[in-house]
Design a protein around this motif. Structure first.
Motif, PDB file in Angstrom:
ATOM      1  N   SER A   1       0.830  -1.191   0.000  1.00  0.00           N
ATOM      2  CA  SER A   1       0.000   0.000   0.000  1.00  0.00           C
ATOM      3  C   SER A   1       0.877   1.259   0.000  1.00  0.00           C
ATOM      4  O   SER A   1       2.057   1.214   0.370  1.00  0.00           O
ATOM      5  N   ARG A   2       0.290   2.367  -0.413  1.00  0.00           N
ATOM      6  CA  ARG A   2       1.041   3.609  -0.608  1.00  0.00           C
ATOM      7  C   ARG A   2       1.649   4.150   0.680  1.00  0.00           C
ATOM      8  O   ARG A   2       2.615   4.923   0.635  1.00  0.00           O
ATOM      9  N   SER A   3       1.121   3.729   1.815  1.00  0.00           N
ATOM     10  CA  SER A   3       1.661   4.220   3.084  1.00  0.00           C
ATOM     11  C   SER A   3       3.017   3.607   3.413  1.00  0.00           C
ATOM     12  O   SER A   3       3.683   4.051   4.343  1.00  0.00           O
TER      13      SER A   3
ATOM     14  N   GLN B   1       9.291  -8.044   4.954  1.00  0.00           N
ATOM     15  CA  GLN B   1      10.006  -8.008   6.220  1.00  0.00           C
ATOM     16  C   GLN B   1      10.696  -6.660   6.360  1.00  0.00           C
ATOM     17  O   GLN B   1      11.490  -6.289   5.515  1.00  0.00           O
ATOM     18  N   GLY B   2      10.400  -5.962   7.428  1.00  0.00           N
ATOM     19  CA  GLY B   2      11.000  -4.637   7.614  1.00  0.00           C
ATOM     20  C   GLY B   2      10.387  -3.633   6.674  1.00  0.00           C
ATOM     21  O   GLY B   2      11.045  -3.133   5.769  1.00  0.00           O
ATOM     22  N   ALA B   3       9.115  -3.335   6.888  1.00  0.00           N
ATOM     23  CA  ALA B   3       8.406  -2.370   6.049  1.00  0.00           C
ATOM     24  C   ALA B   3       8.275  -1.058   6.810  1.00  0.00           C
ATOM     25  O   ALA B   3       7.911  -1.045   7.978  1.00  0.00           O
ATOM     26  N   TYR B   4       8.612   0.033   6.137  1.00  0.00           N
ATOM     27  CA  TYR B   4       8.648   1.335   6.794  1.00  0.00           C
ATOM     28  C   TYR B   4       7.555   2.247   6.262  1.00  0.00           C
ATOM     29  O   TYR B   4       7.421   2.425   5.048  1.00  0.00           O
ATOM     30  N   GLY B   5       6.790   2.798   7.201  1.00  0.00           N
ATOM     31  CA  GLY B   5       5.802   3.817   6.879  1.00  0.00           C
ATOM     32  C   GLY B   5       6.147   5.079   7.642  1.00  0.00           C
ATOM     33  O   GLY B   5       7.170   5.146   8.312  1.00  0.00           O
ATOM     34  N   PRO B   6       5.312   6.087   7.567  1.00  0.00           N
ATOM     35  CA  PRO B   6       5.582   7.350   8.270  1.00  0.00           C
ATOM     36  C   PRO B   6       5.634   7.148   9.780  1.00  0.00           C
ATOM     37  O   PRO B   6       4.610   6.921  10.419  1.00  0.00           O
ATOM     38  N   GLY B   7       6.853   7.183  10.344  1.00  0.00           N
ATOM     39  CA  GLY B   7       7.022   7.047  11.781  1.00  0.00           C
ATOM     40  C   GLY B   7       6.781   5.659  12.325  1.00  0.00           C
ATOM     41  O   GLY B   7       6.623   5.476  13.540  1.00  0.00           O
ATOM     42  N   VAL B   8       6.759   4.655  11.483  1.00  0.00           N
ATOM     43  CA  VAL B   8       6.473   3.306  11.951  1.00  0.00           C
ATOM     44  C   VAL B   8       7.267   2.279  11.135  1.00  0.00           C
ATOM     45  O   VAL B   8       7.576   2.516   9.968  1.00  0.00           O
ATOM     46  N   ARG B   9       7.637   1.191  11.804  1.00  0.00           N
ATOM     47  CA  ARG B   9       8.277   0.070  11.120  1.00  0.00           C
ATOM     48  C   ARG B   9       7.493  -1.191  11.442  1.00  0.00           C
ATOM     49  O   ARG B   9       7.289  -1.533  12.608  1.00  0.00           O
ATOM     50  N   TYR B  10       7.101  -1.892  10.415  1.00  0.00           N
ATOM     51  CA  TYR B  10       6.389  -3.153  10.569  1.00  0.00           C
ATOM     52  C   TYR B  10       7.397  -4.290  10.422  1.00  0.00           C
ATOM     53  O   TYR B  10       8.112  -4.374   9.431  1.00  0.00           O
TER      54      TYR B  10
END
Length: 121
Positions: free
Chosen positions: A25-27, A98-107
């Motif tokens: 997703s775009r986020s 694995q290790g997905a980065y969004g605004p201010g967050v890491r999944y």
């Protein structure tokens, strides 16, 4: 909502080819590693192929020489080109990040919902 969306599954004859795609997703603006897993009926989920951000790859022995994983970092999309398909490749194929980065967050890890690949003999 953060998600991975797979596409490209379907029914193919033995020896045929399919190409799976998975887009984040775009986020999500960056992903460390992306992978494809599969799960056949009554079997455990198994790793099919994995690719790092730097394009290092590894494959399950059962698909080496037949499948190819690639990614487009700008689009956060991963592909799985499957050639010389066999009936035993029939499974639900899942995209994994694995290790997905969004605004201010890491999944740590994200999963798609899966796409069914059926190889007819």
């Amino acid at each position: 909502q953060v998600q991975l969306v797979e596409s490209g599954g379907g029914l193919v004859q033995s020896g045929g080819s399919l190409r799976l795609s998975c887009a984040a997703s775009r986020s999500i603006f960056s992903i460390d590693a992306m992978a494809w897993y599969r799960q056949a009926p009554e079997k455990e989920r198994e790793l099919v192929a994995r690719i790092t951000r730097g394009s290092s790859t590894n494959y399950a022995d059962s698909v080496k020489g037949r499948f190819s994983i690639s990614r487009d970092n700008a689009k956060n999309t991963v592909y799985l080109q499957m050639n010389s398909l066999k009936p035993e490749d029939t499974a639900v194929y899942y995209c994994n990040a694995q290790g997905a980065y969004g605004p201010g967050v890491r999944y740590l890890e994200l999963w798609g919902r899966g796409t069914l690949v059926t190889v007819a003999s």
